[in-house]
Write a protein that holds these residues in place. Sequence first.
Motif, PDB file in Angstrom:
ATOM      1  N   GLU A 176       5.506   5.620  -2.100  1.00  0.00           N
ATOM      2  CA  GLU A 176       6.856   5.922  -3.413  1.00  0.00           C
ATOM      3  C   GLU A 176       6.919   5.011  -3.694  1.00  0.00           C
ATOM      4  O   GLU A 176       6.875   3.558  -4.064  1.00  0.00           O
ATOM      5  CB  GLU A 176       7.700   5.799  -1.726  1.00  0.00           C
ATOM      6  N   PRO A 177       7.727   5.070  -5.599  1.00  0.00           N
ATOM      7  CA  PRO A 177       8.310   4.475  -6.507  1.00  0.00           C
ATOM      8  C   PRO A 177       9.306   3.800  -6.338  1.00  0.00           C
ATOM      9  O   PRO A 177      10.326   4.148  -5.762  1.00  0.00           O
ATOM     10  CB  PRO A 177       8.307   5.897  -7.537  1.00  0.00           C
ATOM     11  N   ILE A 178       9.266   2.334  -5.972  1.00  0.00           N
ATOM     12  CA  ILE A 178      10.642   1.543  -6.960  1.00  0.00           C
ATOM     13  C   ILE A 178      10.719   0.894  -7.714  1.00  0.00           C
ATOM     14  O   ILE A 178       9.535   1.256  -8.804  1.00  0.00           O
ATOM     15  CB  ILE A 178      10.434   0.471  -5.398  1.00  0.00           C
ATOM     16  N   TYR A 222      -0.816   0.090  -7.442  1.00  0.00           N
ATOM     17  CA  TYR A 222      -0.674  -0.376  -6.853  1.00  0.00           C
ATOM     18  C   TYR A 222      -1.446  -0.756  -5.656  1.00  0.00           C
ATOM     19  O   TYR A 222      -3.003  -0.960  -6.129  1.00  0.00           O
ATOM     20  CB  TYR A 222       0.806   0.611  -6.293  1.00  0.00           C
ATOM     21  N   GLY A 223      -0.923  -1.469  -4.066  1.00  0.00           N
ATOM     22  CA  GLY A 223      -1.920  -1.462  -3.529  1.00  0.00           C
ATOM     23  C   GLY A 223      -1.693  -3.151  -3.309  1.00  0.00           C
ATOM     24  O   GLY A 223      -1.696  -4.110  -4.015  1.00  0.00           O
ATOM     25  N   ALA A 224      -2.395  -4.003  -1.938  1.00  0.00           N
ATOM     26  CA  ALA A 224      -2.038  -4.737  -1.250  1.00  0.00           C
ATOM     27  C   ALA A 224      -3.298  -5.829  -3.199  1.00  0.00           C
ATOM     28  O   ALA A 224      -3.297  -6.697  -3.105  1.00  0.00           O
ATOM     29  CB  ALA A 224      -3.115  -5.507  -0.639  1.00  0.00           C
ATOM     30  N   ASP A 225      -4.418  -4.970  -2.948  1.00  0.00           N
ATOM     31  CA  ASP A 225      -5.713  -5.523  -3.618  1.00  0.00           C
ATOM     32  C   ASP A 225      -5.252  -4.942  -5.104  1.00  0.00           C
ATOM     33  O   ASP A 225      -6.537  -5.110  -6.010  1.00  0.00           O
ATOM     34  CB  ASP A 225      -7.147  -5.222  -3.367  1.00  0.00           C
ATOM     35  N   LEU A 226      -4.332  -3.889  -5.526  1.00  0.00           N
ATOM     36  CA  LEU A 226      -3.785  -3.428  -7.036  1.00  0.00           C
ATOM     37  C   LEU A 226      -4.952  -2.823  -7.712  1.00  0.00           C
ATOM     38  O   LEU A 226      -4.770  -2.988  -8.729  1.00  0.00           O
ATOM     39  CB  LEU A 226      -3.412  -5.104  -8.183  1.00  0.00           C
ATOM     40  N   ASN A 227      -5.546  -2.584  -6.286  1.00  0.00           N
ATOM     41  CA  ASN A 227      -6.846  -0.716  -7.280  1.00  0.00           C
ATOM     42  C   ASN A 227      -6.401   0.222  -6.698  1.00  0.00           C
ATOM     43  O   ASN A 227      -7.417   1.074  -6.594  1.00  0.00           O
ATOM     44  CB  ASN A 227      -8.255  -1.731  -6.487  1.00  0.00           C
ATOM     45  N   ARG A 228      -5.160   0.567  -6.622  1.00  0.00           N
ATOM     46  CA  ARG A 228      -5.406   1.901  -6.932  1.00  0.00           C
ATOM     47  C   ARG A 228      -3.489   2.465  -7.365  1.00  0.00           C
ATOM     48  O   ARG A 228      -3.089   1.447  -8.581  1.00  0.00           O
ATOM     49  CB  ARG A 228      -4.853   1.957  -5.691  1.00  0.00           C
ATOM     50  N   ASP A 241       1.061  -1.221  -0.227  1.00  0.00           N
ATOM     51  CA  ASP A 241      -0.029   0.063  -0.337  1.00  0.00           C
ATOM     52  C   ASP A 241       0.530   1.222  -0.049  1.00  0.00           C
ATOM     53  O   ASP A 241       0.366   2.102   0.177  1.00  0.00           O
ATOM     54  CB  ASP A 241      -0.690  -0.284   1.009  1.00  0.00           C
ATOM     55  N   ASN A 242       1.926   1.324   0.346  1.00  0.00           N
ATOM     56  CA  ASN A 242       3.095   2.339   0.444  1.00  0.00           C
ATOM     57  C   ASN A 242       4.385   2.432  -0.796  1.00  0.00           C
ATOM     58  O   ASN A 242       4.293   2.984  -0.834  1.00  0.00           O
ATOM     59  CB  ASN A 242       3.867   2.340   1.577  1.00  0.00           C
ATOM     60  N   GLU A 261      -1.934  12.422  -8.611  1.00  0.00           N
ATOM     61  CA  GLU A 261      -2.475  12.067  -7.334  1.00  0.00           C
ATOM     62  C   GLU A 261      -3.144  10.946  -7.531  1.00  0.00           C
ATOM     63  O   GLU A 261      -2.307   9.974  -8.505  1.00  0.00           O
ATOM     64  CB  GLU A 261      -4.312  12.601  -8.370  1.00  0.00           C
ATOM     65  N   SER A 262      -2.643  10.233  -6.537  1.00  0.00           N
ATOM     66  CA  SER A 262      -3.450   8.330  -6.245  1.00  0.00           C
ATOM     67  C   SER A 262      -4.682   8.702  -6.656  1.00  0.00           C
ATOM     68  O   SER A 262      -5.099   9.136  -5.285  1.00  0.00           O
ATOM     69  CB  SER A 262      -2.657   8.312  -5.258  1.00  0.00           C
ATOM     70  N   VAL A 263      -5.749   7.401  -6.820  1.00  0.00           N
ATOM     71  CA  VAL A 263      -6.885   7.275  -6.900  1.00  0.00           C
ATOM     72  C   VAL A 263      -6.654   6.014  -6.654  1.00  0.00           C
ATOM     73  O   VAL A 263      -6.417   4.857  -6.658  1.00  0.00           O
ATOM     74  CB  VAL A 263      -7.088   7.928  -8.507  1.00  0.00           C
ATOM     75  N   THR A 264      -8.349   5.223  -6.776  1.00  0.00           N
ATOM     76  CA  THR A 264      -8.670   3.938  -6.579  1.00  0.00           C
ATOM     77  C   THR A 264      -9.676   3.513  -7.975  1.00  0.00           C
ATOM     78  O   THR A 264     -10.091   4.516  -8.147  1.00  0.00           O
ATOM     79  CB  THR A 264      -9.579   4.290  -5.047  1.00  0.00           C
ATOM     80  N   ILE A 265      -9.547   2.847  -8.401  1.00  0.00           N
ATOM     81  CA  ILE A 265      -9.588   1.771  -9.586  1.00  0.00           C
ATOM     82  C   ILE A 265     -11.577   1.768  -9.233  1.00  0.00           C
ATOM     83  O   ILE A 265     -11.740   1.201  -8.437  1.00  0.00           O
ATOM     84  CB  ILE A 265      -9.067   1.632  -9.812  1.00  0.00           C
TER      85      ILE A 265
END
Lengths: 623, 623, 342, 342
Positions: free
Chosen positions: D295-297, D240-246, D227-228, D256-260
Amino acid sequence: MSTEVTPRRKEELQEVTIRFAGDSGDGMQLTGTQFTNTAAVLGNDVSTLPDFPAEIRAPAGTTYGVSGFQIHFSSFDIHTPGDAVDALVVMNPAALKVNLEDLRENGILIINEDSFTEQNLKLAGYAENPLEDNSLTNYRVFRIPVTKATLEALEELGMKGKDAARSKNFYALGVVLWLYNRPLEPTLDFINKKFKNKPEAIKANERALRAGWYFGETAEFFTSTYDVPKAELPAGQYRKISGNEALAYGLIAAAVKSGKPLFYGSYPITPASDILHELAKHKNFGVKTFQAEDEIAAVCSCIGASFGGALSVTGTSGPGIALKAEAMGLGVMMELPFVVVNVQRGGPSTGLPTKTEQSDLNQVLYGRNGECPMPVIAAKSPSDCFHAAFEACKISMQHMVPVVLLTDAYLANGAEPWNIPDASLIPEIEIEHPTEWDGEFTPYRRDERGVRPWALPGTPGLQHRLGGLEKKNITGGVNYDPDNHELMIKLRQEKIDKIADEIPPATVTGNPEGGELLIVTWGGPFGTAFAATNRQRSKGRDVSHLHLRWLNPMPSNVEEILRRYKKVIVAEINMGQLINIIRSKFLIDAKPLNKMKGRPFTITEVEAAMERELGIPSEPISS
Amino acid sequence: MSTEVTPRRKEELQEVTIRFAGDSGDGMQLTGTQFTNTAAVLGNDVSTLPDFPAEIRAPAGTTYGVSGFQIHFSSFDIHTPGDAVDALVVMNPAALKVNLEDLRENGILIINEDSFTEQNLKLAGYAENPLEDNSLTNYRVFRIPVTKATLEALEELGMKGKDAARSKNFYALGVVLWLYNRPLEPTLDFINKKFKNKPEAIKANERALRAGWYFGETAEFFTSTYDVPKAELPAGQYRKISGNEALAYGLIAAAVKSGKPLFYGSYPITPASDILHELAKHKNFGVKTFQAEDEIAAVCSCIGASFGGALSVTGTSGPGIALKAEAMGLGVMMELPFVVVNVQRGGPSTGLPTKTEQSDLNQVLYGRNGECPMPVIAAKSPSDCFHAAFEACKISMQHMVPVVLLTDAYLANGAEPWNIPDASLIPEIEIEHPTEWDGEFTPYRRDERGVRPWALPGTPGLQHRLGGLEKKNITGGVNYDPDNHELMIKLRQEKIDKIADEIPPATVTGNPEGGELLIVTWGGPFGTAFAATNRQRSKGRDVSHLHLRWLNPMPSNVEEILRRYKKVIVAEINMGQLINIIRSKFLIDAKPLNKMKGRPFTITEVEAAMERELGIPSEPISS
Amino acid sequence: MSTATPDKPKYTIKDFASDQDVRWCPGCGDYSILSAVKKVLAQRDRPPEEYCFISGIGCSSRFPYYMNTYGLHTIHGRAPAVATGMKIVRPDIETWLITGDGDGLSIGGNHFMHLIRRNVNLRLMLFNNRIYGLTKGQYSPTSEQNKRTKSTPMGSLDFPVDPLCLAIGAGATFVARGVDMHPKHLIETLSRAADHKGTAFVEIYQNCNIFNDGAFAHAQDRKVRSDNVIELVHGEPMIYGADLNRGIIRNGDHLESVTIGENGVTKDDLLVHDETCPETVAFSLARMKYPDMPEPIGVIRAVDRPCYDDLVNEQVEHAVETRGNGDLQKLLTGTETWDVNG
Amino acid sequence: MSTATPDKPKYTIKDFASDQDVRWCPGCGDYSILSAVKKVLAQRDRPPEEYCFISGIGCSSRFPYYMNTYGLHTIHGRAPAVATGMKIVRPDIETWLITGDGDGLSIGGNHFMHLIRRNVNLRLMLFNNRIYGLTKGQYSPTSEQNKRTKSTPMGSLDFPVDPLCLAIGAGATFVARGVDMHPKHLIETLSRAADHKGTAFVEIYQNCNIFNDGAFAHAQDRKVRSDNVIELVHGEPMIYGADLNRGIIRNGDHLESVTIGENGVTKDDLLVHDETCPETVAFSLARMKYPDMPEPIGVIRAVDRPCYDDLVNEQVEHAVETRGNGDLQKLLTGTETWDVNG
Ligand SMILES: Cc1ncc(C[n+]2csc(CCOP(=O)(O)OP(=O)(O)O)c2C)c(N)n1
Ligand SMILES: Cc1ncc(C[n+]2csc(CCOP(=O)(O)OP(=O)(O)O)c2C)c(N)n1
Ligand code: SF4
Ligand code: SF4
Ligand SMILES: [Mg+2]
Ligand SMILES: [Mg+2]
């Protein structure tokens, strides 16, 4: 645990040297410190020598991960952390390996036998288990299952494994406190304070400590215990103080007594960082600490702060001094006051970051481009760091010149009892800032001591510019005139030479009238040479001791003193630096005594050198 | 312009010193250089001393904007740019003001009278016009309307004002060439080459030059002209060379002769920048120049390049050396070869950036933390910079040690004729890099000279790591063992001491058997002391001269030599640095001769010091 | 944020001029900057003795000698560190820091960066002439690649750094640019810098007529400059050009230069300059480079963030408030003591 | 740009391990980085003797001792300069530079910046633990403001620097980020760095369990990290996100960060990562900071630009080609000579 206790013989000793040694993670620094505090509070004189690796916490069991703490305590006035070790406590094979050579013959050797596992023996580089191969017969060996006993003691608390084993240093401390008849209370107090938010840890450590003590009392193990009576120290209130602490206090005292804010600009480096840490705690004295991006920025920030009117100090160790050289030269040219502290460590280059050495005298005297003289003072003991720091600040501000203050890892980390000074008796440091001027302001007009005025920004009419280009005498303007350049070089030198008028004349221990042999020291070796001189004199030898605190300028009576002795030895923890100055200045055939092992001289070594020079066959040194 | 020409008396002189002086923008450096070339090509020995301000082009007419160029040319072997000036050419009042004191009594003073305007007089700080107040009666004054005459000469070309006036230095040069019977051709050639894309400028400068020459020939002005016959120099092909050029060539020669690529990492600084500029021109020798972001990066890049296997050199001046100190220490610890060039200038701090001084000897010997010895060699003349650079590279690579090469602003910018060496006779520099090893590679195993192997990245099986922490003898691993530390310090020192076996023994000019007085020099004062010694000897005085090129280690016979003389003087352009080493090492009561005026010694000054020391009342120094 | 111009100026330009002769080459751009700075100070209320000018080494760094204020001409590259020390102990002294492209970005790049991230309260003027003047003409970190100089006869190889981008990357709270030959605009910009609380960074294009003449001709030359630079004004659309018919728009992830009237572009499409924009936007503006784009001058970004010198002093005050003024005797005595009776 | 994995690896991890005992604290994040680097090298074709590891001073800088390659453990902050010298004369040696947040950004910040702008061909790994480890716990340039450390008992005052932003501001051609406790991803990222021609900068979040434990827990802890952090993959949407929904979208001038699924956002709206994006975009990505943004990796930007060591060598070759191999006698003789006959 309440078994019958056999009464033991209690031997009285006049001095004892104990060394605790174990892994970096074993808490040996803390154990040693606690023992020291207990002895000090009981009225002994004490002197300590911590010794730890450059790595933070090297892998357990390795020889390079061994951390040691030596304490010398006595019933008389001592000045060194001890020569040969009387009692060595080792928490693992690596600690045994590294430290055994310093234990005297028939010395007490307390061993945590639980740690002598095959793996640890291998890590320490032992082919055979020294506990079993008769290699320790020269010592009084006491094998104690420290780890197991600690675990057992903590079982009731429900603590186990690693967590519990962490208290084993307190167990060992308990044993040693018992053996030397020191009370538990100071350590119990300490535990309660230190872990005040961790009741678990309080209980565990307390139990381990007591268990160790009871072990001594109970087990039919030690045939005698030892006591070291109080020392006859001058009356007063005492505390224990380390060199870095004392130095920080000296700076604060100078700030208070001069009415100046203290600015400390520094970049962390072993073994100087603790000065920064200490000062950062005392902002309520108006202290401003600045952790700069590097050593160059640190010293440059002092130049700015000094121009602004603060008591400005930068501290570092040898590699940092190398980086500060260019800016120190600027300070000399600008004739601005600031103090550069060099807590010396083993060199060259990164060298031995946690070990002691006196090898930067040349660097601070000569390590700048051009003719660039700076006053240099060196502290002689942990508590003298207080006085030396105070003096360095005073001379710097009163003479408008950057000053170098030398200490070293041994003084910085070592500790001794300190007769706490009465703050109200510390003299004020008088500083003047002009607020007006007759005619055009002339920043390089000097007074009779060769000192120029310290005019501060904000003062109307005294605007002026300082810079690193050669400046015209009196006006301070940029000037390339040949004669002016030579004149200015001489004026800058003279100003420093005149400081000799204000520092106390050198004094001699032993026979000030002259004699066979004079040993000359500066910095850390003071205590050792002092003790060696007294011992030799008590053996009837005509030996005297001259210690130099100011290296530049030297007190004006040094030459006179040197000429009174047939032979002169200069003892330094380097390859011979002060000696070159003495030989060149006075054309005296002084002989060097050098040691470059990251450790202070022992009294034995100094005595041996004296006897060699006197032509006396030395007694064989019993290790 | 074709008037009758009065034949003049032609006097023959054995040596002449001329100084050209004017505004920074007046082209005096060029004028001086052209005169020098002409004299050299004619077979005179020559020696020059440029002298310019730290500002690029300070406002016209000010004293601090004056730029000067002195040339000494002769019919015999000379080693200095001359003491008192025989002929002074001044282009404006400021130039007169600054330079007059160096003109000998009854010397020739050529003045561009057009520039003595009220404003210029004021700018120069003259209350009265010196052309009118009888203050110049001690000199043979020739007032020439140089600017006006130049403008007139160029009028036909349609050039006017500022543009035309720019050629006035060639007019002045023309006058002086005529006066000293030197031909115009070399300068005409030069003009044609230099301005090959500016035909306008060629015409203008040519005309101005000839006009000056005709003026001398025509005007009933000079009663005699002068000639200085060819010098008796050893046979050979000659060129003129400056110290910085020679130094750059010496580095390239060492690269060629060792078969190594030359890496030069540097940060610009006066007076060392020209070495970088020169080397950057010669990339076709495989030379790689790197203008680093600062001096620290410059020396560090050398450490990397050296590890990579290049002949690595960094050059700077005093302030830059201060910044390089820490990394030089790393080089000492890693025992990697590289050369650190210090073209010394006036210090301390920014000091006098364009003036000469020898005040960094202490810095390069002692200015690093810890016991950190480095070999030091100093060039003794502009052309010796070639040889000293070559030797420094050779010793560095063959002994695996960073070496300091000292020169100074006087040597760097000064020029002299150079008997061009036969490149094929310059010896090869043998370097070995191991390609295999018996067993595990041990980077700190030493040969009989104490030298460790230089194994290069890319060599299979010889992987190893170097660092600044103390290293274990032989293996080079990180090591904190006390005895090992002392051993390593001694081994590093011994390696340098052994270099003494490979440098030539010191030789003495004068009476090598011994005598009354020995003058000792290092670096730039060589020529002056040499000449002074010869003059004194020709007056029958028992004076000899010892010059040291290697300061560390010193040649092994130095002590022996010093002890053969009753009195010893050490002459240095500093406050006394070498002298301290001599006094401390040999306990000899050597006496200092110092000068700190940003200028070399004059022969007169050195002779006077010798006579003082010999107890001979000096002749009064004329002017 | 407005320039503090009192009705009747208290000071004149002369009050800020020292008695030293100015030693730059005739024609050097440094002269006009010096004159602009003196004008800015003369417009303000502060007396000369409350200013301190601090510089490193370089032609530009001679600046302090010419100001009748307090001043330090320090060593090469280190002026930011000197100034930081000064400001920590004397936040009351209004400090101006003068540096060059070599002094500030070559040897001094690290101090430059740390000064900016600390946001020490001072004005930081970088005289960018894209050359080393004082050492007679080597390339500098801002020199264009392939520059032929004394030290790079075959052309320089390093990719130039952009002072504005570096400053923004380091977290600068005030970033601006001026041009030596554009004195009116320069004075305005420097006045804004003077008003800023925190590190006010101003890059100044400066002509070195001796070693790098014309390096910024595109921004200096009156004939062409309006086509090559864009004067940013807070709240105004980003418009430029001799005919004021060109402007900047955002196109997805990048900025573009457009002509009003072409392809249906109107003035309303142009970006409006916002000095408080995020760093990312400022970074994009700073990346606009001649000849592809007009180069921004004026205040690119100005935001508020507590400055280092204030924070240091607040900690001291807080320590005094909470723990009382330091008591030397208490300090020396510490907590664990014992008595020895003589 | 693909990792050079030969069918049958020529080397093993052991080939790259030196015989030195590793002296970091048990539990230190440096161990996993060491192991990752050895794995990367073992996947490649190059023998150990063709590598050189160069470091400064700090815990992290002990790294070279543990590699069975050539190596230099230099002085504090200066490794970039040492490595530059090495690469100029030995472009054939594959060089890795190891530094810490103190070594690389405090004392060494300037060399760091100049190395990057020159684009010297090497891998630059910065072990960021946001603390000085070796000197026992003072704050570093990447420490968050108000950090209480030994040297700042009342909290640190400096605004932290962002290594990625600095690198981008200095013109980096390759910028990436990895996490010590995320070895698979770290190995991939380092492999990409190993393939890059030019300065490949990789910031590695590294836990100092002794003096700053948990500083990067948000990116290390398996439970929360998805999530981070957002793993950037070239050509893939920024998701990204545990559910790959962000995911990340551009909104005007900022990201901006959004939620699919929320507010009508679909996967197609997300930005697609392009490694060759302009610096301005990379700068925006690097500015994404926890907790406000993920944060991007991974590889943030990778572009081509000639590297310094090549350019230096090309100039030398060009000089030889055009002027012939240097002739020492000609050089010494010069152009203006005269003869003296004995
Ligand atoms: C330690 C040190 N290194 C080098 C120098 C030489 N030096 C003086 S100024 C300068 C560069 C000046 O360039 P810049 O900062 O751009 O100033 P400018 O002269 O162009 O105004 C250099 C390299 C020095 N004085 N000190
Ligand atoms: C010239 C110099 N200054 C200071 C030091 C002390 N020093 C060693 S490492 C270090 C900082 C280490 O921090 P970082 O680079 O973050 O490495 P870490 O230990 O955290 O891996 C410092 C200040 C030194 N060795 N040399
Ligand atoms: S050299 Fe250039 S920057 Fe320096 S004073 Fe002259 S014109 Fe100005
Ligand atoms: S102190 Fe921190 S960074 Fe250093 S080795 Fe230990 S855990 Fe690692
Ligand atoms: Mg410049
Ligand atoms: Mg760190």
